[in-house]
Scaffold this active site. Structure first.
Site, short mmCIF file in Angstrom:
data_model
loop_
_atom_site.label_atom_id
_atom_site.label_comp_id
_atom_site.label_asym_id
_atom_site.label_seq_id
_atom_site.Cartn_x
_atom_site.Cartn_y
_atom_site.Cartn_z
N CYS A 153 -14.52 1.71 1.45
CA CYS A 153 -14.33 3.14 1.02
C CYS A 153 -13.60 3.35 -0.39
O CYS A 153 -12.30 3.46 0.04
CB CYS A 153 -13.88 4.00 2.36
SG CYS A 153 -13.46 5.50 1.87
N CYS B 164 -11.26 6.26 -0.11
CA CYS B 164 -10.01 6.01 0.68
C CYS B 164 -9.06 5.36 0.19
O CYS B 164 -7.66 5.62 0.20
CB CYS B 164 -10.49 5.47 2.06
SG CYS B 164 -11.54 6.14 3.00
N ASP B 165 -9.34 4.04 -0.63
CA ASP B 165 -8.70 3.06 -0.87
C ASP B 165 -8.36 2.75 -2.41
O ASP B 165 -7.38 2.02 -2.84
CB ASP B 165 -9.10 1.74 0.01
CG ASP B 165 -8.99 1.90 1.28
OD1 ASP B 165 -8.44 2.81 1.73
OD2 ASP B 165 -9.90 0.95 1.97
#
Lengths: 320, 107
Positions: free
Chosen positions: A142, A145-146
């Site tokens: 992701c 997200c990261d």
């Protein structure tokens, strides 16, 4: 497992564009649909779009729309016409008896005359040494997200499709360099995304290569072992992060033994309808579509599934 | 109620010097899966607050702590015991799975 109090007309498992579009149509047909929006087993609630940023190809949004916002709008639209929601994973299904029954993670039971399966797909993993051990310590599926954790670092994206290009382009906001590793010598991604990726100075490509091991130092990703698919030559590519975009696996395990799947594991429907091999069970979205896999095609099949379910109920299918 | 926000500056007193084990939810606004886990963490705070102190830290506003503990993916949940990280849970999970992961601390 507790006994259900009522039998639903139609239950939809899944809360991505397919499931929510099915809910909008079923709700407007006065079927009072119940959407079981899973939590984690099949991917996040709201589906894969909730992990994306700009969606530029969904018709009706000239300037693009954020994936999570698009899903939120669909959910509110479904709710407006009388859809109810249960936020839980289904852990077991029984399609051998009517009404169909579904068991939730907390031990509840849901009974329904018609079932729409919109469980989607979740990201495929490489299944190579180091991947599991370093998951969350540099290995991710992701980027939205990261990506934040890789400011001024070097990251590798594995894959050659639209998702891989979107992730690579997104990651250049943070990373100093993004290397795309692809097993072939050309991309599968759409032309517009290919052009953007090729034009991005921070993106480099390694062709005809597959990762064979993720290596770590002090518990964090430090490099990736790559093997040339033509020569078999092995090289070590230093990297701080590894993002996977190598396709998806359809979420069908709830229906093992009851619903028919094709060689790739996708649910089989009677084209052009969304009927599965079990009467009263309909499938839509990425769980049955290995060809297009777009938000708009998922929504389209969701619409078809709701209409198919409505007609089946109206024709007395549930009594038959 | 729910999880109590903590910052880089209050970290030592709130987390490292706590008498009880501390569950910390590393999260950010832009993280979709974090929005799934946060309500579950809030429920755990409400239901098990006596055994486990439950806190959340916004990594956007407090990048130092995330870096210090090698958090490179969110949501990540860390349990601290006696000032040290004792358990790491990476990625979104359902409530039943989380409670199982945390069973050592819920006695």
């Amino acid at each position: 497992m507790t006994a259900p109090d009522t039998v639903q007309q139609v239950v939809i498992i899944g809360s991505g564009p397919a499931g929510l579009t099915a809910a909008i149509y079923a709700a407007r047909a006065n079927l009072e649909p119940l959407v079981v929006e899973g939590v984690v087993e099949g991917g996040p609630t709201g589906g894969q779009l909730t992990l994306t940023t700009d969606v530029e190809n969904y018709p009706g949004f000239a300037e693009g729309v954020m994936g999570p916002e698009l899903i939120l709008q669909m959910r509110m639209q479904a709710e407006r016409f009388g859809t109810s929601f249960v936020t839980e994973d289904i852990v077991k299904t029984n399609l051998d008896q009517r009404p169909f029954t579904l068991e939730t993670a907390s031990g509840g039971t849901i009974a329904t005359h018609a079932l729409i399966v919109a469980t989607g797909a979740k990201p495929r993993r490489l299944e190579i040494p180091g991947e599991e051990e370093l998951w969350g310590a540099g290995v991710s599926a992701c980027a939205t997200c990261d990506g934040f954790f890789f400011r001024d670092k070097h990251v590798v994206v594995v894959g050659g499709g639209d998702s891989a290009m979107e992730e690579a382009i997104f990651l250049t906001k943070f990373a100093s360099k993004v290397t795309v590793v692809h097993r072939r010598d050309e991309l599968r991604a759409s032309q517009i995304l290919q052009d953007r990726a090729f034009a991005n100075e921070r993106i480099e490509f390694v062709w005809n290569a597959v990762p064979t091991e993720v290596n770590g130092t002090d518990g964090q990703v430090s490099s990736l072992t790559l093997k040339d698919t033509r020569t078999g030559e092995v090289q070590d590519l230093p990297a701080d992060g590894l993002f996977l975009a190598i396709g998806h696996i359809p979420n069908t395990w709830l229906f093992d033994g009851s619903l028919e799947t094709d060689d790739d594991g996708y649910l089989v429907v009677e084209e052009p309808t969304t009927r599965t091999n079990v009467a009263g069970v309909f499938a839509c979205g990425d769980v049955m579509d290995h060809t297009y896999r777009q938000a708009v095609t998922a929504a389209a099949t969701g619409c078809k599934a709701a209409i198919d379910a409505e007609r089946w109920l109206a024709a007395g299918g549930a009594e038959g | 109620m729910g999880a109590t926000p903590v910052t880089d500056s209050a970290w030592t007193s709130e987390v490292l010097e706590s008498d009880r084990p501390v569950l910390v939810d590393f999260w950010a606004e832009w993280c979709g899966p974090c929005r799934l886990v946060s309500p579950i963490v809030d429920e755990i705070a409400n239901e098990h607050g006596e055994q486990l102190k439950v806190m959340k830290i916004n990594v956007d506003e407090n990048p130092g702590t995330a870096r210090e503990y090698g958090v490179m993916s969110i949501p990540t949940l860390l349990v601290f015991k006696g000032g040290r990280p004792d358990k790491r849970i990476v990625g979104a999970k359902g409530k039943a799975a989380l409670l199982k992961d945390l069973s050592d601390y819920l006695g």
